[in-house]
Design a protein around this motif. Structure first.
Motif, PDB file in Angstrom:
ATOM      1  N   SER A 620       0.792  -1.085  -0.074  1.00 12.49           N
ATOM      2  CA  SER A 620      -0.095   0.214  -0.170  1.00 12.49           C
ATOM      3  C   SER A 620       1.127   1.399  -0.044  1.00 12.49           C
ATOM      4  O   SER A 620       2.104   1.077   0.529  1.00 12.49           O
ATOM      5  CB  SER A 620      -0.845  -0.019   1.263  1.00 12.49           C
ATOM      6  OG  SER A 620      -1.557   1.253   1.193  1.00 12.49           O
ATOM      7  N   ILE A 621       0.337   2.276  -0.396  1.00 19.66           N
ATOM      8  CA  ILE A 621       1.011   3.627  -0.424  1.00 19.66           C
ATOM      9  C   ILE A 621       1.346   3.910   1.020  1.00 19.66           C
ATOM     10  O   ILE A 621       2.133   4.869   1.061  1.00 19.66           O
ATOM     11  CB  ILE A 621       0.387   4.750  -1.257  1.00 19.66           C
ATOM     12  CG1 ILE A 621      -1.076   4.928  -0.630  1.00 19.66           C
ATOM     13  CG2 ILE A 621       0.135   4.237  -2.776  1.00 19.66           C
ATOM     14  CD1 ILE A 621      -1.873   6.036  -1.340  1.00 19.66           C
ATOM     15  N   PHE A 622       0.495   3.502   1.806  1.00 19.02           N
ATOM     16  CA  PHE A 622       0.846   3.926   3.460  1.00 19.02           C
ATOM     17  C   PHE A 622       1.645   2.950   3.777  1.00 19.02           C
ATOM     18  O   PHE A 622       2.160   3.409   5.264  1.00 19.02           O
ATOM     19  CB  PHE A 622      -0.621   3.895   3.899  1.00 19.02           C
ATOM     20  CG  PHE A 622      -1.463   4.787   3.306  1.00 19.02           C
ATOM     21  CD1 PHE A 622      -1.367   6.140   3.502  1.00 19.02           C
ATOM     22  CD2 PHE A 622      -2.633   4.271   2.690  1.00 19.02           C
ATOM     23  CE1 PHE A 622      -2.484   7.093   3.186  1.00 19.02           C
ATOM     24  CE2 PHE A 622      -3.553   5.234   2.146  1.00 19.02           C
ATOM     25  CZ  PHE A 622      -3.394   6.672   2.284  1.00 19.02           C
ATOM     26  N   ASP A 623       2.160   1.897   3.486  1.00 16.83           N
ATOM     27  CA  ASP A 623       3.169   0.940   3.929  1.00 16.83           C
ATOM     28  C   ASP A 623       4.615   1.790   3.831  1.00 16.83           C
ATOM     29  O   ASP A 623       5.125   1.903   3.160  1.00 16.83           O
ATOM     30  CB  ASP A 623       3.325  -0.335   3.240  1.00 16.83           C
ATOM     31  CG  ASP A 623       1.987  -1.074   3.504  1.00 16.83           C
ATOM     32  OD1 ASP A 623       1.475  -0.674   4.496  1.00 16.83           O
ATOM     33  OD2 ASP A 623       1.858  -2.066   2.660  1.00 16.83           O
ATOM     34  N   PRO A 624       5.077   1.782   5.355  1.00 14.36           N
ATOM     35  CA  PRO A 624       6.340   2.448   5.257  1.00 14.36           C
ATOM     36  C   PRO A 624       7.368   1.486   4.676  1.00 14.36           C
ATOM     37  O   PRO A 624       8.427   2.291   4.364  1.00 14.36           O
ATOM     38  CB  PRO A 624       6.760   2.696   6.825  1.00 14.36           C
ATOM     39  CG  PRO A 624       5.768   1.534   7.603  1.00 14.36           C
ATOM     40  CD  PRO A 624       4.628   1.309   6.587  1.00 14.36           C
ATOM     41  N   ILE A 625       7.453   0.293   4.846  1.00 14.42           N
ATOM     42  CA  ILE A 625       8.489  -0.619   4.372  1.00 14.42           C
ATOM     43  C   ILE A 625       8.017  -1.520   3.096  1.00 14.42           C
ATOM     44  O   ILE A 625       6.763  -1.937   3.192  1.00 14.42           O
ATOM     45  CB  ILE A 625       9.128  -1.553   5.432  1.00 14.42           C
ATOM     46  CG1 ILE A 625       9.745  -0.486   6.660  1.00 14.42           C
ATOM     47  CG2 ILE A 625       9.912  -2.510   4.907  1.00 14.42           C
ATOM     48  CD1 ILE A 625      10.057  -1.314   7.867  1.00 14.42           C
ATOM     49  N   VAL A 626       8.621  -1.347   2.069  1.00 13.27           N
ATOM     50  CA  VAL A 626       8.382  -2.280   1.253  1.00 13.27           C
ATOM     51  C   VAL A 626       9.070  -3.667   1.108  1.00 13.27           C
ATOM     52  O   VAL A 626      10.072  -4.016   1.298  1.00 13.27           O
ATOM     53  CB  VAL A 626       8.969  -1.597  -0.284  1.00 13.27           C
ATOM     54  CG1 VAL A 626       8.619  -2.603  -1.411  1.00 13.27           C
ATOM     55  CG2 VAL A 626       8.492  -0.289  -0.522  1.00 13.27           C
ATOM     56  N   SER A 627       7.904  -4.754   0.988  1.00  7.97           N
ATOM     57  CA  SER A 627       8.460  -6.294   1.292  1.00  7.97           C
ATOM     58  C   SER A 627       8.928  -6.751  -0.010  1.00  7.97           C
ATOM     59  O   SER A 627       8.715  -6.227  -1.042  1.00  7.97           O
ATOM     60  CB  SER A 627       7.102  -6.945   1.558  1.00  7.97           C
ATOM     61  OG  SER A 627       7.444  -8.227   1.553  1.00  7.97           O
ATOM     62  N   THR A 628      10.097  -7.289   0.317  1.00  7.32           N
ATOM     63  CA  THR A 628      11.013  -7.898  -0.823  1.00  7.32           C
ATOM     64  C   THR A 628      10.957  -9.432  -1.008  1.00  7.32           C
ATOM     65  O   THR A 628      11.443 -10.084  -1.680  1.00  7.32           O
ATOM     66  CB  THR A 628      12.436  -7.236  -0.811  1.00  7.32           C
ATOM     67  OG1 THR A 628      13.065  -7.811   0.440  1.00  7.32           O
ATOM     68  CG2 THR A 628      12.514  -5.853  -1.092  1.00  7.32           C
ATOM     69  N   GLU A 629      10.249 -10.111   0.107  1.00  7.09           N
ATOM     70  CA  GLU A 629      10.126 -11.408   0.013  1.00  7.09           C
ATOM     71  C   GLU A 629       9.250 -11.900  -1.138  1.00  7.09           C
ATOM     72  O   GLU A 629       8.467 -11.499  -1.630  1.00  7.09           O
ATOM     73  CB  GLU A 629       9.595 -12.217   1.300  1.00  7.09           C
ATOM     74  CG  GLU A 629      10.131 -11.807   2.462  1.00  7.09           C
ATOM     75  CD  GLU A 629      11.478 -12.613   2.432  1.00  7.09           C
ATOM     76  OE1 GLU A 629      11.505 -13.712   1.985  1.00  7.09           O
ATOM     77  OE2 GLU A 629      12.476 -11.943   2.991  1.00  7.09           O
ATOM     78  N   PRO A 630       9.902 -13.182  -2.012  1.00  8.73           N
ATOM     79  CA  PRO A 630       9.159 -13.589  -3.013  1.00  8.73           C
ATOM     80  C   PRO A 630       7.776 -14.429  -2.576  1.00  8.73           C
ATOM     81  O   PRO A 630       7.779 -14.609  -1.348  1.00  8.73           O
ATOM     82  CB  PRO A 630      10.238 -14.643  -3.658  1.00  8.73           C
ATOM     83  CG  PRO A 630      10.970 -14.950  -2.364  1.00  8.73           C
ATOM     84  CD  PRO A 630      11.243 -13.906  -1.530  1.00  8.73           C
ATOM     85  N   ASN A 631       7.106 -14.677  -3.477  1.00  7.31           N
ATOM     86  CA  ASN A 631       5.728 -15.342  -3.315  1.00  7.31           C
ATOM     87  C   ASN A 631       6.007 -16.916  -3.485  1.00  7.31           C
ATOM     88  O   ASN A 631       4.717 -17.493  -3.733  1.00  7.31           O
ATOM     89  CB  ASN A 631       4.696 -14.737  -4.083  1.00  7.31           C
ATOM     90  CG  ASN A 631       4.908 -15.011  -5.562  1.00  7.31           C
ATOM     91  OD1 ASN A 631       6.036 -15.342  -6.109  1.00  7.31           O
ATOM     92  ND2 ASN A 631       3.907 -15.372  -6.411  1.00  7.31           N
ATOM     93  N   PHE A 632       7.200 -17.336  -3.361  1.00 10.12           N
ATOM     94  CA  PHE A 632       7.353 -18.746  -3.544  1.00 10.12           C
ATOM     95  C   PHE A 632       8.320 -19.365  -2.578  1.00 10.12           C
ATOM     96  O   PHE A 632       9.246 -18.349  -2.211  1.00 10.12           O
ATOM     97  CB  PHE A 632       7.831 -19.274  -5.131  1.00 10.12           C
ATOM     98  CG  PHE A 632       8.856 -18.563  -5.535  1.00 10.12           C
ATOM     99  CD1 PHE A 632      10.313 -18.970  -5.378  1.00 10.12           C
ATOM    100  CD2 PHE A 632       8.759 -17.440  -6.175  1.00 10.12           C
ATOM    101  CE1 PHE A 632      11.235 -18.106  -5.616  1.00 10.12           C
ATOM    102  CE2 PHE A 632       9.854 -16.540  -6.655  1.00 10.12           C
ATOM    103  CZ  PHE A 632      10.998 -17.142  -6.533  1.00 10.12           C
ATOM    104  N   PRO A 633       8.463 -20.553  -2.156  1.00 13.42           N
ATOM    105  CA  PRO A 633       9.788 -21.048  -1.266  1.00 13.42           C
ATOM    106  C   PRO A 633      11.040 -20.636  -2.061  1.00 13.42           C
ATOM    107  O   PRO A 633      11.193 -21.159  -3.180  1.00 13.42           O
ATOM    108  CB  PRO A 633       9.344 -22.479  -0.967  1.00 13.42           C
ATOM    109  CG  PRO A 633       7.928 -22.545  -1.352  1.00 13.42           C
ATOM    110  CD  PRO A 633       7.680 -21.502  -2.557  1.00 13.42           C
TER     111      PRO A 633
END
Length: 898
Positions: A620-633
Motif C-alpha cells: 500500500s502507499i501507506f506502508d512504510p517498508i516495501v516487502s521484498t520477499e518472493p511469493n514462492f519458497p
C-alpha cells in the motif's frame, strides 16, 4: 653276420608299439656298431636307418662324420644316401661342414649324375662360408650343357645369394641370361628366383623389365606367367612407365584366361602396382570388379574369399564400382564359412560412406535379429520397419554364435563412429540404432553403446530432444531393467539413459514424473556406479522442475511439492545404507539437501492473493517498508544452480595439456596431513627437515611476524640449554640406509592411488597464469536448442518435418582461452566466459533473477568519500612485558590496509 635293413627296422617298430623306446634303444646300439664298419654298404645302411629315426625325433648329430664319409662314396646310390642324411640332420652350426668344401668342389666337377645330387644337397646345407667358397663354381655352372644341371644351379645359386649377398652383382649378369634360355624349365626356375630376390630391393631389378615383358607377351605357361605378374606388381610402383605398358597385356589376360589363379594374380597386380589409377585405369578397374563379382556367386568358397579380399583393396580407389554389388556382399555376411564372413565385414567397413551407411547398418542389424526374439517386441518391430528385407535365421545359424555376434555389433559401432561420426547424416536415426542394438545384441557391447550415446548427445545439440525421448523409454521399460543381470545384457545403457535425462532434463515438459523411475527400488539390481548416476540424475531433475515451478508458482502447488519431496526422501533413505561408498555418499548429500527443502516448505506461509495479481506481496502507499520477499519458497532454487551454471560440452583432446598450472598450486602439499609419526619417517628418509608449506609460500613476501620471531628465539634458547638435541653428523652407513628407505618409500607410493607423484623436472617452473582467466567457452557456431520445454504438455516428441533436419556435430570440443582457434576466439568475450551459459538444455539462469534483490541501509549510494576510520588494536604481552598500541588507517572506499 646278419644285419637289419631299413625295412626290418620299420617292421620292428610296428611290432613293438607297446615298448617302442626299448626297441629303438636296442636298434641304435646296433647302428653304432654298424657305422664303424669299413664296409661302405653297411655304413650307408646304418646312416639310412639313422635318417629315418631322425625324422621321428631322435638325435643323430653324433653320426655327422659318418654321414660325410658316406657322402664321399664313389657309388652314386651310396652318395645319394649320404646327401639325404646331410640335408636331414645338418644344421648351420654343424662342425663337420667345414670338411665338406673340397668334397663339394670335387663333386661339382664330376659326372652329371654326381653334380645333380650335389646341387640338390648343397641347396639345403649351404652356409655363409660354403656360399663364399662355392659361388664361383655355381655361377660357372649356369652355362652347363645339360638343362637339368642349369636348372639346379639356378636354384642353388638363390640359396648362395641369401647367405652371401655380396656375390649378387657377380651372378646377376649370368642369371639374366637364363631368362632367354632355350629350355623352359630353366627359364621358369630363373623367374622363380628373381621373384624372391626382387622383394628385398626392387629398384636393383628394374633392368629386368624388358626380358620379363617379352616373356609376359609370349609365354603360355600359366605358372610362369603368375610369377612374372607378381614381379611386375613389385616393380611397377618404382617405374611409372610400366603402368601404361602393362595395361594392354594384363587386360587381355583378365578377359581371356580361364585360369582362376592367373586371373586373381592379375587383379592383385593391378591393385598393388597402381595400374588402376587415373582415367586410363577406370575401364580396367571395372573389368576387375566384374570378374571378382562373378566369384561371389561361385560355389567354391576359396573363390569367394579371394574375391572379397581383392575388393577390399579396390574400394579406396573405385568405391562406386564395388557399391554396385552391395547386396551380394551383404549376403556373404551370413555365409557358413567364418573367414568369408569376416572378409565381407571388412569390405562393408571399407565401402561405407555417407550415402550408404544407413542401408549397410540396417542390413547388418537384420543379421543380429534372432528368430526367437519374441521377448523383445519393441526392437523387433523397430527393425522390421526400417529394413527392406529381413529373413529370419535359424537358431543354429553360424551368425548366432556369441563371438561372431560380438564382432558384428562392434563393427556396426565402429562404422558409425568413424572419424567422429563423419558418415552419419541423421543422428536421430543413429540414436535409434544404438537403442535397437542394446536390445538385440545380447553380447558385451553395453559399454561402447553407453559411451557413444553420451558422446553423440553432448556433441549434437539438435539431437538432444530425441535422445531424451529414447532414454525415457529405456528408463521406463521394466523388462530391460529386469534383464540387466542376465549374461550379455547391455545394462550399461541405463547409465547413459540416466545421465542424459539428468543433464538435459530441460527437454522434458513433466520431469517430475521421471523421478518415480529413477528412484524405484528395482534399480538395486544394477551395479553401484549406475545407481549413483540414477541418484544424481534424480537430483538434477528435481532441481530443474522445482526452479521451473517457482517461475509460475501457485499456492495450490505447495502440497504437490511437499508430497514429491517426501517421496524422494523416503526412497533415497534406502540407498543411504548402501555398502557402496559412492551410492552412500550421493544418497546422504541428497538427504541433506531435501531436509533443508522440506524445512523451508514447512515454514513457508502462502501470501494472500491481491487484486494486482502480480505474484508479489501487495503493498500500500501507506506502508512504510516495501516487502521484498518472493511469493514462492526460496528453497525451490536451491538445487538447480548446482548443476546448470555452465553447459557440459565436449572437451578437445589436448585441452587439459593447454591449461597452465596456476601460481601457488602445490600438488605435493598434504590435503589431509598424516599422523606425526608418518611425517617424521618421511623426513628421516629424505634426510632433511621439511619446511611447512605455508612458510614456503611466504618466501620473498615480506618479513616474519612477531610471533614467529618469538618462537624462533625460544627454539634457539632451548638449543643452547641442551633441551633440543643437535643434529648428528650423517655417516656413510646411515646415508646408504636413508637412500634405501627412500627408494622403498617411492616404490610404495608409485602403486598407491592416493599419492600424486610429480614426474616433471625439478628445474622447471609453472607458467604464471591467472586461474580466473581460464575460460569455459561456448562454441558460437552451434545451433540453438529447439523450443523451450515449458511449452510441451508431455514428453517432447519429434515433430513431422517436411525438410530433412540438418545436424551440426561438435568435433573439436572446448579449449582454454590461450589455445582457442582464431574463429572461436573471435566470438569469445573479453572476460573469458560465455556471455549466456546454458545448462540442462534450457535457457541460462541468471542468479540475480531468482529472488528480488535485498536492500540494506549500508548499500545506499554515497555522494562523498567518508574519512578514514582509525582502528586501534592492543598487542599481546611480548618478551618485553609491556603493551604496545598499533594504529591502522582503514579507508572504507579501498580494501587495502595501510
Amino acid at each position: 653276420m646278419w644285419e637289419r635293413t631299413l625295412q626290418d627296422l620299420i617292421r620292428g617298430l610296428r611290432a613293438n608299439k607297446k615298448d617302442e623306446s626299448k626297441f629303438i634303444s636296442h636298434a641304435i646300439d646296433e647302428i653304432r656298431q654298424e657305422v664303424k664298419s669299413k664296409d661302405m654298404e653297411l655304413k650307408a645302411g646304418a646312416v639310412l636307418k639313422l635318417t629315418y629315426l631322425d625324422m621321428m625325433g631322435y638325435d643323430m648329430s653324433w653320426a655327422s662324420f659318418h654321414v660325410v664319409e658316406v657322402m664321399s662314396s664313389s657309388k652314386i646310390h651310396l652318395k645319394t644316401i649320404g646327401y639325404l642324411a646331410a640335408t636331414q640332420s645338418f644344421r648351420q652350426d654343424t662342425d663337420v661342414l667345414m670338411l665338406t668344401t673340397n668334397l663339394l668342389k670335387k663333386d661339382l666337377g664330376s659326372r652329371p649324375e654326381d653334380v645333380a645330387v650335389t646341387l640338390n644337397g648343397l641347396s639345403h646345407i649351404v652356409t655363409p662360408d660354403l656360399a663364399r667358397d662355392l659361388s664361383r663354381d655355381l655361377i660357372a655352372m649356369l652355362n652347363h650343357s645339360r638343362p637339368h644341371i642349369r636348372k639346379r644351379a639356378v636354384i642353388a645359386l638363390y640359396k648362395v645369394f641369401v647367405h652371401y649377398p655380396e656375390v649378387i652383382p657377380q651372378g646377376m649378369g649370368r642369371l639374366k641370361e637364363r631368362l632367354e634360355d632355350p629350355d623352359p624349365g630353366v627359364v621358369a626356375a630363373t623367374v622363380n628366383v628373381l621373384c624372391e630376390l626382387v622383394q628385398q630391393n626392387p629398384k636393383d631389378y628394374l633392368t629386368l623389365a624388358p626380358p620379363l615383358f617379352h616373356l609376359l607377351t609370349t609365354s603360355s605357361n600359366n605358372w610362369m606367367l603368375i610369377k612374372i605378374i607378381k614381379l611386375f606388381g613389385t616393380l611397377a610402383p618404382y617405374e611409372p612407365r610400366l603402368v601404361r605398358k602393362l595395361q594392354p597385356p594384363i587386360t587381355d589376360l583378365i578377359s581371356t584366361t580361364p585360369a582362376i589363379s592367373l586371373l586373381y594374380e592379375c587383379v592383385r597386380t593391378c591393385i598393388i602396382g597402381g595400374i588402376l589409377q587415373g582415367t586410363t585405369g577406370n575401364a580396367l578397374a571395372r573389368t576387375c570388379v566384374t570378374k571378382l563379382a562373378s566369384f561371389l556367386e561361385d560355389p567354391d568358397q576359396n573363390l569367394k574369399y579371394i574375391a572379397l579380399l581383392a575388393m577390399v583393396n579396390i574400394v579406396p580407389t573405385h568405391p562406386e564400382l564395388v557399391a554396385e554389388y552391395q547386396d551380394m556382399i551383404v549376403s556373404s555376411v551370413d555365409d557358413q564359412d567364418i573367414s568369408i564372413r569376416m572378409r565381407a565385414l571388412d569390405l562393408l567397413s571399407a565401402m561405407a560412406g555417407r550415402n550408404n551407411l544407413q542401408t549397410i547398418v540396417q542390413q547388418l542389424l537384420s543379421h543380429l535379429v534372432r528368430s526367437d526374439s519374441s521377448a523383445l517386441p519393441s526392437a523387433t518391430q523397430s527393425l522390421s520397419q526400417n529394413t527392406s528385407s529381413t529373413n529370419p535365421k535359424p537358431a543354429n545359424a553360424p551368425s548366432q554364435s556369441s563371438a561372431y555376434r560380438l564382432t558384428l555389433a562392434q563393427r556396426i559401432l565402429s562404422l558409425c563412429s568413424k572419424d567422429t561420426y563423419d558418415n552419419v547424416v541423421d543422428f536421430e536415426w543413429y540414436l535409434s540404432v544404438l537403442v535397437d542394438l542394446a536390445y538385440i545384441a545380447d553380447v558385451e557391447v553395453g559399454a561402447e553403446i553407453r559411451d557413444q550415446l553420451v558422446d553423440v548427445t553432448s556433441r549434437v545439440r539438435a539431437a538432444r530432444r530425441f535422445a531424451v525421448q529414447l532414454m525415457v523409454k529405456l528408463l521406463t521399460d521394466d523388462s530391460f531393467l529386469l534383464n540387466a543381470q542376465e549374461e550379455g545384457s547391455c545394462a550399461e545403457v541405463l547409465w547413459a539413459a540416466a545421465f542424459i535425462c539428468g543433464e538435459y532434463c530441460g527437454e522434458l515438459a513433466e520431469p517430475q514424473k521421471l523421478l518415480t523411475y529413477l528412484l524405484q527400488p528395482n534399480i538395486n539390481v544394477l551395479d553401484p556406479e549406475t545407481i549413483a548416476v540414477y541418484l544424481q540424475a534424480a537430483l538434477k531433475v528435481f532441481g530443474y522442475w522445482a526452479a521451473e515451478l517457482a517461475g509460475r508458482w501457485d499456492n495450490d502447488d505447495l502440497p504437490k511439492v511437499k508430497s514429491l519431496v517426501e517421496m524422494v526422501e523416503e526412497r533415497v533413505t534406502e540407498f543411504a545404507a548402501s555398502s557402496d561408498i559412492e551410492v552412500q555418499e550421493r544418497a546422504a548429500n541428497i538427504l541433506q539437501l531435501f531436509t533443508f527443502v522440506r524445512a523451508d516448505l514447512n515454514a513457508y506461509k502462502p501470501k494472500p492473493d491481491n487484486s494486482l495479481g502480480l505474484g508479489e506481496s501487495s503493498t500500500s502507499i501507506f506502508d512504510p517498508i516495501v516487502s521484498t520477499e518472493p511469493n514462492f519458497p526460496k528453497s525451490l532454487f536451491l538445487i538447480r544452480p548446482l548443476f546448470d551454471t555452465y553447459e557440459l560440452n565436449a572437451v578437445a583432446p589436448n585441452a587439459q595439456a593447454s591449461v597452465p598450472v596456476p601460481e601457488g598450486l602445490d600438488l605435493d602439499a598434504w590435503i589431509i596431513p598424516p599422523p606425526k609419526q608418518v611425517l617424521n619417517d618421511i623426513d628421516e628418509a629424505d634426510g632433511q627437515i621439511t619446511e611447512p608449506r605455508h612458510k614456503k609460500s611466504r618466501k620473498g613476501k615480506g618479513k616474519d611476524t612477531g610471533s614467529s620471531k618469538v618462537r624462533g628465539k625460544k627454539k634457539a634458547e632451548q638449543a643452547e640449554n641442551g633441551t633440543i638435541a643437535k643434529p648428528e653428523v650423517e655417516t656413510a652407513e646411515s646415508r646408504a640406509e636413508r637412500e634405501r628407505r627412500k627408494q622403498e618409500r617411492l616404490e610404495r607410493m608409485r602403486d598407491d592411488p592416493y599419492y600424486l607423484i610429480d614426474d616433471r623436472p625439478s628445474s622447471t617452473k609453472p607458467t604464471v597464469e591467472d586461474v580466473d582467466s581460464i575460460p569455459v567457452v561456448r562454441l558460437d557456431d552451434m545451433p540453438p536448442l529447439p523450443g523451450s520445454s515449458s511449452q510441451a504438455p508431455s514428453l517432447l516428441s519429434t515433430p513431422s518435418q517436411t525438410t530433412p533436419q540438418t545436424f551440426v556435430i561438435d568435433k573439436t570440443g572446448e579449449m582454454p582461452e590461450g589455445a582457442l582457434q582464431p574463429a572461436a576466439a573471435a566470438g569469445t568475450p573479453s572476460d573469458g566466459f560465455s556471455p549466456a551459459p546454458v545448462g540442462n538444455g534450457a535457457a541460462a539462469l541468471v542468479t540475480s533473477s531468482y529472488f528480488p534483490p535485498y536492500e540494506v541501509e549500508d548499500e545506499i549510494p554515497r555522494t562523498d568519500t567518508p574519512p578514514p576510520i582509525k582502528v586501534t588494536r592492543a598487542k599481546k604481552k611480548g618478551t618485553s612485558g609491556g603493551k604496545k598500541k598499533r594504529t591502522h588507517k582503514v579507508d572504507s572506499a579501498s580494501p587495502h590496509v595501510e
